[in-house]
Design a protein around this motif. Structure first.
Motif, PDB file in Angstrom:
ATOM      1  N   THR A  93     -59.498 -45.139  48.709  1.00  0.00           N
ATOM      2  CA  THR A  93     -59.510 -46.597  48.788  1.00  0.00           C
ATOM      3  C   THR A  93     -59.157 -47.173  47.424  1.00  0.00           C
ATOM      4  OG1 THR A  93     -61.220 -46.519  50.485  1.00  0.00           O
ATOM      5  CG2 THR A  93     -60.895 -48.622  49.382  1.00  0.00           C
ATOM      6  N   ASN A  94     -58.096 -47.969  47.390  1.00  0.00           N
ATOM      7  CA  ASN A  94     -57.651 -48.599  46.144  1.00  0.00           C
ATOM      8  C   ASN A  94     -57.716 -50.114  46.283  1.00  0.00           C
ATOM      9  OD1 ASN A  94     -56.834 -46.144  44.816  1.00  0.00           O
ATOM     10  ND2 ASN A  94     -55.088 -46.100  46.217  1.00  0.00           N
ATOM     11  N   PRO A  95     -58.269 -50.814  45.272  1.00  0.00           N
ATOM     12  CA  PRO A  95     -58.275 -52.282  45.341  1.00  0.00           C
ATOM     13  C   PRO A  95     -56.865 -52.846  45.186  1.00  0.00           C
ATOM     14  CG  PRO A  95     -59.096 -51.515  43.213  1.00  0.00           C
ATOM     15  CD  PRO A  95     -58.895 -50.307  44.056  1.00  0.00           C
ATOM     16  N   ASN A  96     -56.564 -53.864  45.981  1.00  0.00           N
ATOM     17  CA  ASN A  96     -55.268 -54.545  45.907  1.00  0.00           C
ATOM     18  C   ASN A  96     -55.534 -55.962  45.373  1.00  0.00           C
ATOM     19  OD1 ASN A  96     -52.813 -55.770  46.259  1.00  0.00           O
ATOM     20  ND2 ASN A  96     -52.589 -55.241  48.423  1.00  0.00           N
ATOM     21  N   ILE A  97     -55.182 -56.204  44.117  1.00  0.00           N
ATOM     22  CA  ILE A  97     -55.515 -57.480  43.480  1.00  0.00           C
ATOM     23  C   ILE A  97     -54.285 -58.375  43.326  1.00  0.00           C
ATOM     24  CG2 ILE A  97     -57.550 -56.635  42.239  1.00  0.00           C
ATOM     25  CD1 ILE A  97     -55.762 -56.187  39.808  1.00  0.00           C
ATOM     26  N   SER A  98     -53.248 -58.072  44.121  1.00  0.00           N
ATOM     27  CA  SER A  98     -52.017 -58.861  44.000  1.00  0.00           C
ATOM     28  C   SER A  98     -52.176 -60.245  44.631  1.00  0.00           C
ATOM     29  CB  SER A  98     -50.839 -58.130  44.645  1.00  0.00           C
ATOM     30  OG  SER A  98     -51.107 -57.870  46.005  1.00  0.00           O
ATOM     31  N   PHE A 104     -58.533 -54.189  49.931  1.00  0.00           N
ATOM     32  CA  PHE A 104     -58.526 -52.760  49.638  1.00  0.00           C
ATOM     33  C   PHE A 104     -57.485 -52.059  50.515  1.00  0.00           C
ATOM     34  CE2 PHE A 104     -62.659 -54.246  48.315  1.00  0.00           C
ATOM     35  CZ  PHE A 104     -62.846 -53.607  47.101  1.00  0.00           C
ATOM     36  N   ASP A 105     -56.701 -51.209  49.873  1.00  0.00           N
ATOM     37  CA  ASP A 105     -55.739 -50.385  50.603  1.00  0.00           C
ATOM     38  C   ASP A 105     -56.360 -49.010  50.818  1.00  0.00           C
ATOM     39  OD1 ASP A 105     -53.821 -52.383  50.605  1.00  0.00           O
ATOM     40  OD2 ASP A 105     -52.983 -51.737  48.676  1.00  0.00           O
TER      41      ASP A 105
END
Length: 354
Positions: A93-98, A104-105
């Motif tokens: 799980t990776n945070p998506n801060i765009s 979270f992706d």
């Protein structure tokens, strides 16, 4: 809770599943009576994606059970009481801060090396070509499933799946399977250089008989697995391996040898060894398909290993005598004229009508 309720050992029939290769021209898999192909389009079962993840896990569970790698399996509750592969899936799980609100992706790997920290497992995955990374829903995941079908066919381990065995040959096949599980089957281990086998340097006896007056060699003639400056070397490409990069160890080769993740391939077909499952012979790693073929001939008609000494041979290919038949009309061709096209037999009539 029961994981599965199933009975019988016959493969599921996948009628209605379209063929991936024919791009819609085949309306669905129509099983042949003894060939491992579709009667309609002549493509293989794996081109129709017939097996499910559960089928695959049961197959690998059966392969590893009764071997020293049985710890990678678990007993199935209910059903036939067989064993299932404890396949290690990895969810990242990776945070998506765009965007304005962080999301979270989530990425799911359908297989990852077991027993590693997520950081080391991710390092391993980054060293695998992107198109082969088994991320759910991608070509890489589909490629893994196809390699499972190709490299580890169920009919190479389960006599109940074979149509070519004659009376009395079931026992021969059972002994064949028992021996390869005891003598050749292995599962690669991922670790940092020098840390394979929990840091043990367990060399095989044949590795120790080295003449001190010459450069050390491994059993297949490759250079020893450490460089002159003490760094580690990949057994396949002979390039130095950085100390912080994960490598693959094969315990049957001894822990003095290691491979880059992308270099741990079958010595015959050069395909990456699916889920690091290998067969060790003559100082090299083989996939299951080519290891079995190195010991016994494989029938070009039904794709099964031949245990009879009475079989047909043409141009390096072999057939059960009862399967030496025309691909189109099924006429037996022993003692008759025939044509051989792409490993398929055709009688003269069918060959001329193509």
């Amino acid at each position: 809770p029961a994981l599965l309720q199933m009975s019988g050992s016959q493969p599921q029939v996948g009628r209605g599943v379209p063929c991936l290769r024919c791009r819609g021209l085949c309306t669905g898999f129509e099983p042949h009576s003894w060939r491992k192909i579709c009667k309609s389009c002549k493509c293989s079962q794996e081109e129709h994606s017939l097996s499910s993840e559960l089928d695959d896990d049961r197959k690998i569970g059966r392969l590893l059970s009764g071997s020293k790698y049985a710890t990678l399996t678990a007993r199935l509750k209910g059903g036939d009481g067989g064993r299932i592969y404890k396949r290690n899936r990895m969810i990242v799980t990776n945070p998506n801060i765009s965007g304005k609100d962080p999301t979270f992706d989530t990425i799911t790997y359908e297989w990852a090396p077991p027993g590693l920290t997520q950081k080391l497992a991710m390092q391993y995955m980054e060293l695998v070509p992107k198109e082969l990374q088994p991320v759910a829903g991608t070509e890489g995941a589909l490629h893994r499933r196809r390699r499972l079908a190709r490299q580890l066919p169920l009919h190479d381990q389960d006599p109940a799946q074979c149509r070519g065995l004659a009376e009395g040959e079931h026992k021969l096949m059972e002994e064949f399977v028992r021996r390869y599980k005891a003598e050749a089957l292995g599962v690669g281990e991922v670790a940092l250089p020098g840390q394979g086998g929990a840091g043990k340097d367990e060399e095989k006896p044949q590795d120790k008989s080295i003449d001190p007056g010459r450069a050390p060699e491994s059993p297949n003639g490759a250079l020893e697995s450490t460089t002159t400056d003490g760094n580690y070397r990949c057994d396949s490409c002979q390039q130095a391996v950085p100390g912080d990069c994960p490598v693959v160890y094969a315990d049957r080769a001894g822990y003095s040898r290691q491979w880059h993740p992308g270099c741990f391939v079958c010595c015959r077909c050069a395909e990456p060894l699916v889920d690091l499952i290998y067969f060790w012979k003559s100082g090299a790693a083989w996939c299951g398909r080519h290891y079995c073929e190195s010991l016994r001939p494989r029938c070009a008609g039904c794709d099964e290993i031949i245990f009879s000494e009475d079989y047909q041979q043409v141009e390096g290919l072999a057939w059960h005598t009862k399967h030496f038949a025309c691909l189109e009309c099924e006429t037996l061709l022993t003692g008759k004229p025939f044509a051989l096209a792409k490993a398929s037999l055709l009688c003269t009539t069918c060959s001329q009508s193509r």
